[in-house]
Design a protein around this motif. Sequence first.
Motif, PDB file in Angstrom:
ATOM      1  N   ILE A 225       1.156  -1.306  -0.327  1.00 26.94           N
ATOM      2  CA  ILE A 225       0.075   0.217  -0.031  1.00 26.94           C
ATOM      3  C   ILE A 225       0.681   1.543  -0.242  1.00 26.94           C
ATOM      4  O   ILE A 225       0.580   1.917  -0.685  1.00 26.94           O
ATOM      5  N   GLY A 229       0.723   4.053  -2.935  1.00 23.01           N
ATOM      6  CA  GLY A 229       0.959   5.208  -2.464  1.00 23.01           C
ATOM      7  C   GLY A 229       2.066   6.497  -2.734  1.00 23.01           C
ATOM      8  O   GLY A 229       1.918   7.530  -3.233  1.00 23.01           O
ATOM      9  N   LEU A 286      -3.353   5.486  -3.311  1.00 22.22           N
ATOM     10  CA  LEU A 286      -3.117   4.698  -1.557  1.00 22.22           C
ATOM     11  C   LEU A 286      -4.480   4.445  -1.397  1.00 22.22           C
ATOM     12  O   LEU A 286      -4.757   3.603  -0.739  1.00 22.22           O
ATOM     13  N   VAL A 289      -5.923   1.899  -3.087  1.00 24.41           N
ATOM     14  CA  VAL A 289      -5.411   0.303  -2.629  1.00 24.41           C
ATOM     15  C   VAL A 289      -5.491  -0.209  -1.464  1.00 24.41           C
ATOM     16  O   VAL A 289      -5.991  -1.124  -0.744  1.00 24.41           O
ATOM     17  N   ASN A 290      -5.805   0.702  -0.415  1.00 25.98           N
ATOM     18  CA  ASN A 290      -5.749   0.812   1.073  1.00 25.98           C
ATOM     19  C   ASN A 290      -7.308   0.260   1.228  1.00 25.98           C
ATOM     20  O   ASN A 290      -7.555  -0.507   2.042  1.00 25.98           O
ATOM     21  N   ALA A 293      -7.384  -3.220  -0.101  1.00 26.46           N
ATOM     22  CA  ALA A 293      -7.011  -4.113   0.833  1.00 26.46           C
ATOM     23  C   ALA A 293      -7.569  -4.678   1.934  1.00 26.46           C
ATOM     24  O   ALA A 293      -7.593  -5.323   2.817  1.00 26.46           O
ATOM     25  N   LYS A 294      -7.794  -3.543   2.750  1.00 27.58           N
ATOM     26  CA  LYS A 294      -9.363  -3.977   3.755  1.00 27.58           C
ATOM     27  C   LYS A 294     -10.541  -4.891   3.213  1.00 27.58           C
ATOM     28  O   LYS A 294     -11.010  -5.200   4.210  1.00 27.58           O
ATOM     29  N   SER A 300      -4.647  -2.594   6.899  1.00 27.32           N
ATOM     30  CA  SER A 300      -5.360  -2.081   6.072  1.00 27.32           C
ATOM     31  C   SER A 300      -4.578  -0.296   6.279  1.00 27.32           C
ATOM     32  O   SER A 300      -4.376  -0.947   8.063  1.00 27.32           O
TER      33      SER A 300
END
Length: 302
Positions: A225, A229, A286, A289-290, A293-294, A300
């Motif tokens: 992440i 970013g 950022l 993708v965060n 991922a979460k 995250s």
Amino acid sequence: MKSKSMKRIWKNWELYVFALPAIAYFIIFHYIPLYGIQIAFKDFTAVKGIWGSEWVGLEHFRHFFASYYFWSLIRNTIGISLYELAVGFPIPIILALAMNELKNGFFKKLVQTVTYMPHFISVVVMAGIIISFLSPTTGIINQVMKVLGGEPIAFLMEPGWFKTIFVLSGVWQNMGWGTIIYLAALAGIDPQQHEAAVIDGANRLQRVRHINIPGIMPTIIILLILNVGSFMAVGFEKVFLLQNPINMESSDVISTFVYRSGLLQGQYSFSAAVGLFNAIINFVLLMTVNKIAKRTSQTSLW
């Protein structure tokens, strides 16, 4: 409520004093300068100042998007970033997994030292080493090629070689340092899991696959992440030092363009707009993708 908070702060005042320099750094060098972002929307002149300069809205952004060099800059920036992410991101993970399996203490420390040391070489010195090694006349790479019967190659004079040179030299310089975090994550894995796996008949490769990799996966996701970013923030220093008029078509990225247009040509508002555009792209990547991922892994940044 306030008295409880003050008591807690007073009780741990040493920690707050310890954090104060870092907080001051971010406030002074990262938050206060945000005041100057407004020149990206103005026709800034030093005589009139920031507040007195004429407001032009999105004119500088439109000028950048319509320029002939826009797609070239985007292509080079994304190309180098993707190359760096695809090659540079997994290598520290592989190296950390391999080093974690070493049983010979002396050899393990030797490998760690040899791989960590390039990280402490400055960018200027690193660029000088690259230029010296790749020289078509005296460079060691071309000397070896001559001995083997090949023809010397002017690597830094051929645009097609720039991305490979930039990425592989960066991998060599930073892969050892990047393993530190993964080795720390591997050290946190419960040894009982490996003991149980050995009893069940798992070999070393199976234990790496089913215990070590899942164990460091949250760390991998967090670092991925953070890397995404800064996807568009290709390192200015090394690109600038290795850049020359001949390889410009593949080495010119947004950061070097901002330097030329802002500091060398005095187009402060235009360069601020280009830099702001780059920062917004990084911010959107950022956040995206965060969030992904979460949702997929429950890991995250926040």
